[in-house]
Design a protein around this motif. Structure first.
Motif, PDB file in Angstrom:
ATOM      1  N   SER A 154       0.790  -1.198   0.060  1.00  0.00           N
ATOM      2  CA  SER A 154      -0.234   0.055   0.266  1.00  0.00           C
ATOM      3  C   SER A 154       0.948   1.296  -0.118  1.00  0.00           C
ATOM      4  O   SER A 154       1.679   1.501   0.873  1.00  0.00           O
ATOM      5  CB  SER A 154      -0.936  -0.021   1.229  1.00  0.00           C
ATOM      6  N   ILE A 155       0.905   2.056  -1.179  1.00  0.00           N
ATOM      7  CA  ILE A 155       1.948   3.304  -1.179  1.00  0.00           C
ATOM      8  C   ILE A 155       1.161   4.340  -1.371  1.00  0.00           C
ATOM      9  O   ILE A 155       0.230   4.415  -2.059  1.00  0.00           O
ATOM     10  CB  ILE A 155       2.521   3.023  -2.731  1.00  0.00           C
ATOM     11  N   THR A 156       1.586   5.330  -0.447  1.00  0.00           N
ATOM     12  CA  THR A 156       1.283   6.755  -0.558  1.00  0.00           C
ATOM     13  C   THR A 156       2.339   7.784  -0.726  1.00  0.00           C
ATOM     14  O   THR A 156       3.279   7.597  -0.133  1.00  0.00           O
ATOM     15  CB  THR A 156       0.582   6.997   0.762  1.00  0.00           C
ATOM     16  N   SER A 157       2.141   8.520  -1.784  1.00  0.00           N
ATOM     17  CA  SER A 157       2.960   9.283  -2.251  1.00  0.00           C
ATOM     18  C   SER A 157       2.765  10.721  -2.131  1.00  0.00           C
ATOM     19  O   SER A 157       1.543  11.076  -2.351  1.00  0.00           O
ATOM     20  CB  SER A 157       3.382   8.988  -3.666  1.00  0.00           C
ATOM     21  N   ASN A 158       3.728  11.532  -1.992  1.00  0.00           N
ATOM     22  CA  ASN A 158       3.394  13.132  -1.975  1.00  0.00           C
ATOM     23  C   ASN A 158       4.737  13.801  -2.471  1.00  0.00           C
ATOM     24  O   ASN A 158       5.671  13.494  -2.110  1.00  0.00           O
ATOM     25  CB  ASN A 158       3.272  13.406  -0.343  1.00  0.00           C
ATOM     26  N   ASN A 159       4.450  14.703  -3.366  1.00  0.00           N
ATOM     27  CA  ASN A 159       5.504  15.502  -4.023  1.00  0.00           C
ATOM     28  C   ASN A 159       5.276  17.044  -3.605  1.00  0.00           C
ATOM     29  O   ASN A 159       3.948  17.624  -4.256  1.00  0.00           O
ATOM     30  CB  ASN A 159       5.512  15.255  -5.500  1.00  0.00           C
ATOM     31  N   LYS A 218      12.997  23.834  -4.151  1.00  0.00           N
ATOM     32  CA  LYS A 218      13.428  22.581  -3.519  1.00  0.00           C
ATOM     33  C   LYS A 218      12.000  21.592  -3.671  1.00  0.00           C
ATOM     34  O   LYS A 218      11.039  21.835  -3.545  1.00  0.00           O
ATOM     35  CB  LYS A 218      13.455  22.641  -1.941  1.00  0.00           C
ATOM     36  N   ASN A 219      12.425  20.501  -4.358  1.00  0.00           N
ATOM     37  CA  ASN A 219      11.596  19.311  -4.707  1.00  0.00           C
ATOM     38  C   ASN A 219      11.670  18.091  -3.766  1.00  0.00           C
ATOM     39  O   ASN A 219      12.842  17.627  -3.624  1.00  0.00           O
ATOM     40  CB  ASN A 219      11.547  18.843  -6.395  1.00  0.00           C
ATOM     41  N   THR A 220      10.674  17.965  -3.034  1.00  0.00           N
ATOM     42  CA  THR A 220      10.525  16.860  -2.057  1.00  0.00           C
ATOM     43  C   THR A 220       9.567  15.885  -2.367  1.00  0.00           C
ATOM     44  O   THR A 220       8.404  15.997  -2.611  1.00  0.00           O
ATOM     45  CB  THR A 220      10.427  17.381  -0.574  1.00  0.00           C
ATOM     46  N   LEU A 221       9.999  14.533  -2.562  1.00  0.00           N
ATOM     47  CA  LEU A 221       9.319  13.456  -2.938  1.00  0.00           C
ATOM     48  C   LEU A 221       9.160  12.362  -1.482  1.00  0.00           C
ATOM     49  O   LEU A 221      10.153  12.154  -1.164  1.00  0.00           O
ATOM     50  CB  LEU A 221       9.701  12.648  -4.044  1.00  0.00           C
ATOM     51  N   VAL A 222       7.819  12.301  -1.048  1.00  0.00           N
ATOM     52  CA  VAL A 222       7.820  11.382   0.263  1.00  0.00           C
ATOM     53  C   VAL A 222       7.078  10.259  -0.252  1.00  0.00           C
ATOM     54  O   VAL A 222       5.846  10.415  -0.505  1.00  0.00           O
ATOM     55  CB  VAL A 222       7.326  12.321   1.333  1.00  0.00           C
ATOM     56  N   VAL A 223       7.551   9.028  -0.029  1.00  0.00           N
ATOM     57  CA  VAL A 223       6.937   7.933  -0.312  1.00  0.00           C
ATOM     58  C   VAL A 223       6.899   7.055   0.929  1.00  0.00           C
ATOM     59  O   VAL A 223       7.691   6.774   1.559  1.00  0.00           O
ATOM     60  CB  VAL A 223       7.226   7.124  -1.527  1.00  0.00           C
ATOM     61  N   ASN A 224       5.648   6.619   1.458  1.00  0.00           N
ATOM     62  CA  ASN A 224       5.072   5.856   2.531  1.00  0.00           C
ATOM     63  C   ASN A 224       4.764   4.557   1.936  1.00  0.00           C
ATOM     64  O   ASN A 224       3.873   4.476   1.400  1.00  0.00           O
ATOM     65  CB  ASN A 224       4.287   6.495   3.634  1.00  0.00           C
ATOM     66  N   ILE A 225       5.401   3.200   2.488  1.00  0.00           N
ATOM     67  CA  ILE A 225       4.882   2.125   2.060  1.00  0.00           C
ATOM     68  C   ILE A 225       4.572   1.191   3.147  1.00  0.00           C
ATOM     69  O   ILE A 225       5.322   0.915   3.874  1.00  0.00           O
ATOM     70  CB  ILE A 225       6.109   1.702   1.192  1.00  0.00           C
TER      71      ILE A 225
END
Length: 154
Positions: free
Chosen positions: A69-74, A91-98
């Motif tokens: 189950s993947i939740t992504s936020n850019n 600044k580009n930030t990519l956060v992925v919670n798995i």
């Protein structure tokens, strides 16, 4: 004559070095896991890239099977503005919670965060292309880390 022989030797040496891409289709068989299901929420572009990169791990022959189950936020943040108020640095930030669930219903969570700082471009079309490329590169890094972490789970 000696130059020709040494050039030939160097050519043969470098062409037969045995380099292969780490996640090539040939090497994917070496990973001891498969993915049975993936659920996505969050940034659409990141999720599509994640899905495309993980699609080859839908193997049914492996012993370890995972549901993800993947939740992504850019996020794109303005770091610096000039005297007129125009943005000059981002600044580009990519956060992925798995959330990983194995076949025994054991759950584990992994969080990945990748950032990249860059300067503004006068040409807005080029800036959008560059930002898309940044997002793809950050996603690729996260996929590589995820594959590594999944292969380490016992």
């Amino acid at each position: 004559m000696l130059k020709k022989i040494s050039l030939l030797f160097l050519f043969l040496f470098f062409t037969s070095c045995g380099y292969e891409a780490m996640h090539s289709k040939k090497n994917r068989v070496n990973y001891n896991f498969s993915i049975t299901e993936i659920k996505f929420t969050g940034d659409r572009d990141v999720n599509i890239k994640l899905k495309n990169n993980l699609s080859s791990y839908y193997l049914t022959k492996q012993k370890k099977k995972f549901r993800l189950s993947i939740t992504s936020n850019n996020d794109k943040l303005v770091l610096v503005k000039d005297g007129k108020g125009n943005s000059t640095s981002f600044k580009n930030t990519l956060v992925v919670n798995i959330k990983i669930i194995d076949q025994n219903n054991n759950q584990r969570e992994l969080n990945f965060e990748e950032t990249f700082e860059y300067n503004n471009n006068i040409n807005k079309i080029e800036l959008r292309r560059y930002e898309k490329e940044i997002k793809n590169n950050l996603t690729e890094t996260i996929v590589n880390n995820l594959i590594f972490e999944l292969s380490k789970i016992k």
